[in-house]
Write an enzyme that holds these catalytic residues in place. Structure first.
Site, short mmCIF file in Angstrom:
data_model
loop_
_atom_site.label_atom_id
_atom_site.label_comp_id
_atom_site.label_asym_id
_atom_site.label_seq_id
_atom_site.Cartn_x
_atom_site.Cartn_y
_atom_site.Cartn_z
N HIS A 125 -12.54 -24.73 18.68
CA HIS A 125 -13.68 -24.80 17.77
C HIS A 125 -13.52 -25.98 16.81
O HIS A 125 -12.41 -26.48 16.57
CB HIS A 125 -13.80 -23.50 16.97
CG HIS A 125 -12.59 -23.22 16.11
ND1 HIS A 125 -12.39 -23.82 14.89
CD2 HIS A 125 -11.53 -22.42 16.31
CE1 HIS A 125 -11.26 -23.40 14.36
NE2 HIS A 125 -10.71 -22.55 15.20
N GLY A 126 -14.62 -26.41 16.23
CA GLY A 126 -14.59 -27.46 15.23
C GLY A 126 -13.91 -27.01 13.94
O GLY A 126 -13.71 -25.81 13.71
N TRP A 170 -11.89 -22.86 6.10
CA TRP A 170 -10.54 -22.31 5.91
C TRP A 170 -9.47 -23.20 6.53
O TRP A 170 -8.34 -23.21 6.05
CB TRP A 170 -10.46 -20.89 6.46
CG TRP A 170 -11.00 -19.87 5.50
CD1 TRP A 170 -11.73 -20.11 4.36
CD2 TRP A 170 -10.84 -18.46 5.58
NE1 TRP A 170 -12.04 -18.94 3.74
CE2 TRP A 170 -11.52 -17.90 4.46
CE3 TRP A 170 -10.23 -17.60 6.47
CZ2 TRP A 170 -11.56 -16.53 4.23
CZ3 TRP A 170 -10.28 -16.23 6.25
CH2 TRP A 170 -10.93 -15.71 5.14
N ASN A 171 -9.81 -23.94 7.59
CA ASN A 171 -8.85 -24.95 8.08
C ASN A 171 -8.54 -25.95 6.98
O ASN A 171 -7.38 -26.31 6.76
CB ASN A 171 -9.42 -25.70 9.29
CG ASN A 171 -9.51 -24.88 10.55
OD1 ASN A 171 -10.44 -25.04 11.34
ND2 ASN A 171 -8.55 -23.99 10.78
N GLU A 191 -9.00 -15.30 18.62
CA GLU A 191 -7.73 -15.79 18.11
C GLU A 191 -6.75 -14.63 17.94
O GLU A 191 -7.14 -13.46 17.89
CB GLU A 191 -7.95 -16.51 16.76
CG GLU A 191 -6.70 -17.10 16.12
CD GLU A 191 -5.99 -18.14 16.99
OE1 GLU A 191 -5.49 -17.75 18.07
OE2 GLU A 191 -5.90 -19.31 16.57
#
Length: 202
Positions: free
Chosen positions: A15-16, A20-21, A88
């Site tokens: 995913h892009g 939170w990343n 995930e």
């Protein structure tokens, strides 16, 4: 694993980028939206996959993966097929926390992962070993659906277990694999060979 399925090639996308990343927060089964950069990464992926012989598109049901998959599938004029096992790894009680918060509130996590990263189960969540079983089930489900060259949109940690199954990697090698947001893996299943695509040439 590769001998048990009829897939010719698998295109594995992450995913892009999400909010939170950027914040360094663990997502697991929780979710956060794609950032503007994350959307652009998905659009770029769409340019790449448009030149590939993709016959089906499969996605994790989590919003960040599904949003990415929908952008790719629209470019391919294909529907998105959701597979729950592509989610995930479940981070349990540490989901939503930063590494600093985890070290403060759950010091046992670092110790457990240092002892055996593959088998260690997050408190209230899953281990890589648990996720490997899900990855295997997902690949057999994709194969049973009749796909030959599927595009799979998932996540970095479960992605390591997909690569382990497709490439027959040992645990340590699989755990060392990285999957940047801007990379699509093109996996030749019979040859157990993977290349990274960024510009469609690989």
């Amino acid at each position: 694993m590769a001998q048990g399925i009829n897939l010719a090639e698998v295109y594995l996308a992450r995913h892009g980028q999400t909010t939170w990343n950027v914040q360094g927060r663990r997502q697991g089964h929780l979710d956060s939206p794609l950032t503007a950069d994350g959307v652009l990464q998905a659009v770029h992926h769409a340019d790449v996959v448009a030149a590939l012989p993709v016959d089906r598109v499969f996605s994790s049901p989590l919003g960040r993966a599904l949003s990415t998959a929908e952008i790719l599938a629209a470019r391919l004029a294909l529907p998105v097929e959701i597979i729950d096992d592509l989610q995930e790894i479940h981070h349990g009680h540490i989901a939503g926390l930063t590494d600093e918060e985890i070290r403060r509130d759950f010091p046992e996590v670092a110790l457990g992962r240092a002892r055996n990263k593959y088998s260690y189960r997050f408190p209230g969540g899953e281990s890589y070993a648990d996720a490997e079983e899900r990855a295997r089930r997902a690949l057999f489900q994709i194969d049973a659906a009749g796909a030959r060259r599927p595009l799979i949109v998932s996540h970095e940690m479960i992605g390591r277990m997909l690569l382990r199954n497709l490439l027959d990697l040992d645990h340590q090698t699989a755990l060392s694999c990285s999957h940047p947001h801007d990379v699509i893996y093109r996996i030749d299943v019979a040859e157990q060979r993977a290349v990274q695509l960024r510009d469609g040439k690989g």
